[in-house]
Design an enzyme around this catalytic site. Structure first.
Site, short mmCIF file in Angstrom:
data_model
loop_
_atom_site.label_atom_id
_atom_site.label_comp_id
_atom_site.label_asym_id
_atom_site.label_seq_id
_atom_site.Cartn_x
_atom_site.Cartn_y
_atom_site.Cartn_z
N ARG A 184 74.34 81.76 1.73
CA ARG A 184 75.23 81.23 0.54
C ARG A 184 76.79 80.61 1.60
NH1 ARG A 184 71.85 81.07 -2.28
NH2 ARG A 184 71.38 82.49 -4.22
N HIS B 237 71.37 72.38 -0.41
CA HIS B 237 70.81 73.48 -0.85
C HIS B 237 69.29 73.19 -1.22
CE1 HIS B 237 72.23 77.60 -2.98
NE2 HIS B 237 70.70 77.54 -2.67
#
Ligand SMILES: NC(=O)c1ccc[n+]([C@@H]2O[C@H](COP(=O)([O-])OP(=O)(O)OC[C@H]3O[C@@H](n4cnc5c(N)ncnc54)[C@H](OP(=O)(O)O)[C@@H]3O)[C@@H](O)[C@H]2O)c1
Length: 306
Positions: free
Chosen positions: A221, A269
């Site tokens: 993250r 991502h």
């Protein structure tokens, strides 16, 4: 009883199709079109607007659309009795493993440099067997990545909260063993969940504990990383570079300095993306379990935050 999808920032079309294909009679609703919030007992959720779960008085389960649940648990207004589940999926693990292996090989074989320089300039390279890769977070994905790297002859170490025994991996645990774990990690891979303990874990003193010339990969993250600290240790030559798949702000803003730094590789991502078709059966299985009052699978420990 209705099954609600809440995914305001990502088109849920593929999820709706996969759910309807598996369970044509499902009483499915998509937020914000909810006839009667008191009938909703099960929600499939991705980045919900914080605070809304208070309005669902009979809600029992929030199922994350992905492996991470930080987007759910960061909402402090979710009543304690609601169970949160996450995705555990073989394909996700395979995709993550291949992605991390590709990033490490690209780094070791200087591929980005060769592709960008337009010049016939061979470079020497480091072999997997001479490379120690340290993985932070030895959960489902960390162990999958470790296995893939071992198959490819890398030396692998792992760090987790509790002690682990994993074949072929030298393991470390807890804050007291972190420095020892970092000391020999030529490549560091972050696969920790985002929790109040792990937020900002990738910061200056951690980078400085790595050997000079180390390479950092963040596929967990964006909030794990203190961005200015990374830029500083890359610019002062302590780190060779980094590959980042996740960011504090996504999409990464055009003006962000990461885009211009030749030693930082940015990907959008994409390390491993949940495929609704493969994951819907486990979502529906938990829905049935909830209805029958049975124990759910892949339940998150709300105290540990993962
Ligand atoms: N980029 C992408 O496309 C993508 C895709 C999927 C997932 N992810 C990210 O990957 C993360 C990891 O997923 P997972 O399924 O592998 O999680 P997991 O199975 O829950 O594993 C988490 C691991 O982290 C360790 N850990 C947690 N807190 C720690 C702490 N304070 N100190 C040291 N170790 C700690 C745990 O230790 P113990 O084993 O001792 O409990 C465990 O080994 C997800 O949370 C998500 O954010 C990214």
């Amino acid at each position: 009883m209705s099954f609600l999808i809440i995914s305001p920032k990502k088109d849920p079309k593929a999820w709706i199709e996969a759910l309807k294909a598996e369970a044509p009679d499902l009483d499915l609703e998509v937020y914000p079109q909810v006839k009667d919030p008191s009938k909703v007992e099960y929600v499939l959720s991705w980045r919900h607007p914080h605070g809304i779960y208070r309005d669902f008085k009979n809600l029992k389960v929030i199922a994350s659309m992905g492996a991470g649940i930080d987007h759910i648990i960061s909402d402090k207004e979710i009543p304690e009795h609601i169970q949160i589940t996450r995705v555990v999926d073989e394909q996700l693990t395979k995709d993550m493993s291949v992605f991390v292996l590709s990033l490490i090989l690209e780094h070791l074989r200087n591929l980005a440099q060769h592709h960008s320089q337009n010049e016939w300039k061979p470079t020497s390279y480091q072999l997997p067997e001479d490379t120690q890769v340290g993985i932070m977070g030895m959960g489902v994905l960390g162990v999958g990545v470790a296995e893939k790297l071992i198959q490819n002859k890398f030396n692998v170490t792992g760090w987790s909260r509790t002690k682990k025994e994993i074949l072929g991996v030298t393991t470390y645990h807890g804050d007291e063993q972190l420095e020892e774990f970092l000391r020999e990690s030529r490549v560091l891979v972050n696969l920790l969940p985002l929790t109040s303990e792990t937020k900002n874990v990738l910061q200056k003193s951690l980078f400085e504990a790595l050997p000079k010339g180390a390479f950092v990969i963040n596929v967990a993250r964006g909030e794990h990383l203190v961005e200015d600290d990374l830029i500083e240790v890359i610019n002062n030559g302590h780190l060779a570079g980094a590959a980042l798949d996740v960011f504090r702000k996504e999409p990464l803003p055009r003006e962000h300095p990461f885009w211009k730094n030749k030693k930082i590789r940015v990907s959008p991502h994409i390390a491993s993306i949940t495929n609704p078709v493969t994951v819907v059966p486990q979502i529906l299985e938990n829905y049935e379990r909830m209805k029958e009052g049975k124990e759910l699978k892949n339940v998150v420990d709300r105290e540990k935050e993962y």
